[in-house]
Scaffold this active site. Structure first.
Site, PDB file in Angstrom:
ATOM      1  CD  GLU A   1      -2.452   1.240   2.789  1.00  0.00           C
ATOM      2  OE1 GLU A   1      -3.381   2.047   2.948  1.00  0.00           O
ATOM      3  OE2 GLU A   1      -2.085   0.447   3.693  1.00  0.00           O
TER       4      GLU A   1
ATOM      5  CE  LYS B   1      -7.199   1.961   3.428  1.00  0.00           C
ATOM      6  NZ  LYS B   1      -6.000   2.270   4.256  1.00  0.00           N
TER       7      LYS B   1
ATOM      8  CB  CYS C   1      -4.628  -1.497   4.062  1.00  0.00           C
ATOM      9  SG  CYS C   1      -3.875  -1.650   5.706  1.00  0.00           S
TER      10      CYS C   1
END
Length: 272
Positions: A40, A109, A141
């Protein structure tokens, strides 16, 4: 399909250092590798309010252009996270770069972690693209702690889930459990690449990059050191796991949201 998980330490805010590590890993990759997966926000590290403008890049910036050239040179797809600047907003973004098409897909995200708030804007859609006959979806994540995220991708037909991760202590086991559950719940292969080493503010990154099959079983798992793991998987084998039951067909509640199919040669599906 040969997947290579590249688990590395990262220097937050040091674009050149991080890009050099990515370049080196790509140049040293196996000729058999189809997709390389980095952590990430790896190109930028985790930004702060003070350096956000400096470390964020556009999707047509110089870093992406260099990765496009390397992808074509090595005939390899590259999945890597970055801080993205777009029209006055900033996103925690994963890009998917291929030798045939350059920037084929990107994902912003959707679920922001505590330290993402005030830095990044949240993405508003999930997408599934087809590359070399395999339907691929992306999460980042904290996204994997929400079953709805992977389920949205399951509804889009995802066969391979790619997760770029930046997970730190003491949450390593949380993501280990989550990635296995998300793979099993949606009958998909899942790969997750995490950071290792130290970050700003005393963070210690957990590592534990892994590959999981559609029954939620770990096929391989890294420790806490820098490493590169290669695993050959066949997402089309998913059908062998569906002989007795199929969660997606048996469920009685569906995710709401608009489902759009873009009629391109890459078949890009989006739920927003």
């Amino acid at each position: 399909m040969e997947i290579e998980l590249v688990q590395l330490e990262c220097k937050d805010g040091d674009l050149e250092y991080n890009l050099n590590k990515v370049r080196r890993a790509i140049k040293n990759s196996s000729d058999a590798t189809d997709i390389m997966v980095f952590p990430e926000t790896y190109l930028s590290g985790f930004p702060t309010q003070e350096n956000l403008n400096m470390v964020s890049q556009s999707l047509d910036g110089s870093g992406i252009q260099q990765l496009k050239s390397l992808s074509k040179e090595k005939n390899i797809a590259i999945t890597v996270g970055m801080a993205e600047a777009h029209e006055g907003k900033f996103y925690n973004t994963t890009v998917f770069i291929t030798p045939e098409d350059g920037l084929l897909a990107y994902y912003r995200k959707t679920h922001l972690w505590l330290t993402d708030h005030g830095i990044f804007d949240a993405g508003d859609r999930y997408s599934c693209i087809e590359w070399r006959g395999v339907k691929i979806g992306f999460l980042i994540c904290f996204d994997i702690e929400y079953p709805e995220s992977a389920r949205a991708l399951g509804e889009l037909g995802t066969e391979l889930l790619i997760v770029t991760n930046g997970n730190m202590d003491p949450y390593g086991l949380t993501h280990r459990t989550a990635i296995m559950a998300r793979a099993q719940e949606n009958h998909m292969f899942a790969v997750m690449t995490n950071r290792v080493g130290l970050g700003n503010d005393g963070l210690v990154f957990h590592g534990g990059s892994c590959v999981v099959n559609p029954m939620g079983q770990l096929l391989c798992e890294a420790g806490r050191e820098e490493c590169s793991i290669r695993m050959n998987i066949d997402p089309k084998q998913m059908t062998q796991f569906l002989t007795e039951f199929n969660y997606l067909k048996e469920r009685r509640m569906k995710i709401t949201g608009q489902k759009i199919q873009h009629h391109t040669k890459h078949s890009d599906w989006i739920i927003s």
